[in-house]
Design a protein around this motif. Structure first.
Motif, PDB file in Angstrom:
ATOM      1  N   PHE A  36      29.208 -28.462   8.983  1.00  0.00           N
ATOM      2  CA  PHE A  36      30.213 -29.423   9.438  1.00  0.00           C
ATOM      3  C   PHE A  36      29.604 -30.817   9.543  1.00  0.00           C
ATOM      4  O   PHE A  36      30.207 -31.803   9.106  1.00  0.00           O
ATOM      5  CB  PHE A  36      30.804 -28.987  10.777  1.00  0.00           C
ATOM      6  CG  PHE A  36      31.882 -29.900  11.302  1.00  0.00           C
ATOM      7  CD1 PHE A  36      32.934 -30.318  10.490  1.00  0.00           C
ATOM      8  CD2 PHE A  36      31.857 -30.346  12.604  1.00  0.00           C
ATOM      9  CE1 PHE A  36      33.926 -31.153  10.968  1.00  0.00           C
ATOM     10  CE2 PHE A  36      32.848 -31.176  13.094  1.00  0.00           C
ATOM     11  CZ  PHE A  36      33.888 -31.585  12.279  1.00  0.00           C
ATOM     12  N   GLU A  37      28.410 -30.890  10.055  1.00  0.00           N
ATOM     13  CA  GLU A  37      27.727 -32.181  10.159  1.00  0.00           C
ATOM     14  C   GLU A  37      27.468 -32.780   8.771  1.00  0.00           C
ATOM     15  O   GLU A  37      27.654 -33.978   8.558  1.00  0.00           O
ATOM     16  CB  GLU A  37      26.407 -32.004  10.908  1.00  0.00           C
ATOM     17  CG  GLU A  37      26.144 -33.085  11.878  1.00  0.00           C
ATOM     18  CD  GLU A  37      24.934 -32.826  12.748  1.00  0.00           C
ATOM     19  OE1 GLU A  37      24.758 -33.628  13.655  1.00  0.00           O
ATOM     20  OE2 GLU A  37      24.165 -31.870  12.539  1.00  0.00           O
ATOM     21  N   ARG A  38      27.072 -31.958   7.826  1.00  0.00           N
ATOM     22  CA  ARG A  38      26.879 -32.426   6.442  1.00  0.00           C
ATOM     23  C   ARG A  38      28.180 -32.957   5.863  1.00  0.00           C
ATOM     24  O   ARG A  38      28.194 -33.955   5.144  1.00  0.00           O
ATOM     25  CB  ARG A  38      26.356 -31.285   5.571  1.00  0.00           C
ATOM     26  CG  ARG A  38      24.921 -30.950   5.809  1.00  0.00           C
ATOM     27  CD  ARG A  38      24.464 -29.852   4.858  1.00  0.00           C
ATOM     28  NE  ARG A  38      23.127 -29.422   5.220  1.00  0.00           N
ATOM     29  CZ  ARG A  38      22.742 -28.178   5.363  1.00  0.00           C
ATOM     30  NH1 ARG A  38      23.591 -27.193   5.132  1.00  0.00           N
ATOM     31  NH2 ARG A  38      21.514 -27.881   5.702  1.00  0.00           N
ATOM     32  N   LEU A  39      29.269 -32.292   6.164  1.00  0.00           N
ATOM     33  CA  LEU A  39      30.581 -32.705   5.684  1.00  0.00           C
ATOM     34  C   LEU A  39      30.970 -34.067   6.279  1.00  0.00           C
ATOM     35  O   LEU A  39      31.430 -34.955   5.562  1.00  0.00           O
ATOM     36  CB  LEU A  39      31.618 -31.642   6.044  1.00  0.00           C
ATOM     37  CG  LEU A  39      33.001 -31.763   5.454  1.00  0.00           C
ATOM     38  CD1 LEU A  39      32.961 -31.723   3.935  1.00  0.00           C
ATOM     39  CD2 LEU A  39      33.873 -30.637   5.975  1.00  0.00           C
ATOM     40  N   VAL A  40      30.760 -34.230   7.568  1.00  0.00           N
ATOM     41  CA  VAL A  40      31.077 -35.490   8.251  1.00  0.00           C
ATOM     42  C   VAL A  40      30.288 -36.642   7.625  1.00  0.00           C
ATOM     43  O   VAL A  40      30.840 -37.696   7.310  1.00  0.00           O
ATOM     44  CB  VAL A  40      30.795 -35.364   9.766  1.00  0.00           C
ATOM     45  CG1 VAL A  40      30.833 -36.716  10.452  1.00  0.00           C
ATOM     46  CG2 VAL A  40      31.792 -34.410  10.422  1.00  0.00           C
ATOM     47  N   VAL A  41      29.008 -36.436   7.396  1.00  0.00           N
ATOM     48  CA  VAL A  41      28.154 -37.478   6.803  1.00  0.00           C
ATOM     49  C   VAL A  41      28.572 -37.767   5.360  1.00  0.00           C
ATOM     50  O   VAL A  41      28.572 -38.919   4.921  1.00  0.00           O
ATOM     51  CB  VAL A  41      26.664 -37.071   6.890  1.00  0.00           C
ATOM     52  CG1 VAL A  41      25.785 -38.008   6.083  1.00  0.00           C
ATOM     53  CG2 VAL A  41      26.212 -37.038   8.345  1.00  0.00           C
ATOM     54  N   ALA A  42      28.972 -36.747   4.622  1.00  0.00           N
ATOM     55  CA  ALA A  42      29.397 -36.927   3.232  1.00  0.00           C
ATOM     56  C   ALA A  42      30.658 -37.780   3.127  1.00  0.00           C
ATOM     57  O   ALA A  42      30.913 -38.381   2.091  1.00  0.00           O
ATOM     58  CB  ALA A  42      29.631 -35.567   2.576  1.00  0.00           C
TER      59      ALA A  42
END
Length: 84
Positions: free
Chosen positions: A24-30
């Motif tokens: 989820f954190e990777r998605l937010v940053v992407a």
């Protein structure tokens, strides 16, 4: 289709399903969010096109469902898309 794009497609199809907090954190940053600060387990992310801070925190190893739904709603409302 990249791994992040596949993950986003899966989240859109299954918004109430569990997703790991790390993913989820990777998605937010992407999507262009940048970490502003951390307070305990809360992580505060800001985006130049969104007038407020997105706060997320893990529930064990997973992201909280309502925060994933909130993220999806923000992306749709402000027209955010994956930054490649």
């Amino acid at each position: 289709m990249t791994r992040i794009a596949k993950l986003y497609a899966w989240v859109l199809a299954n918004p109430r399903s569990a997703i790991s907090f790390r993913d989820f954190e990777r998605l937010v940053v992407a999507f262009g969010y940048r970490l502003r600060r951390t307070t305990g387990s809360h992580r505060h992310y800001g985006h130049r096109a969104v007038p407020f801070v997105l706060t997320i925190q893990p529930r064990g190893k997973d992201a909280k469902t309502y925060q994933v739904e909130q993220f999806i709603a923000i992306c749709q409302r402000y027209g955010l898309s994956l930054e490649e």
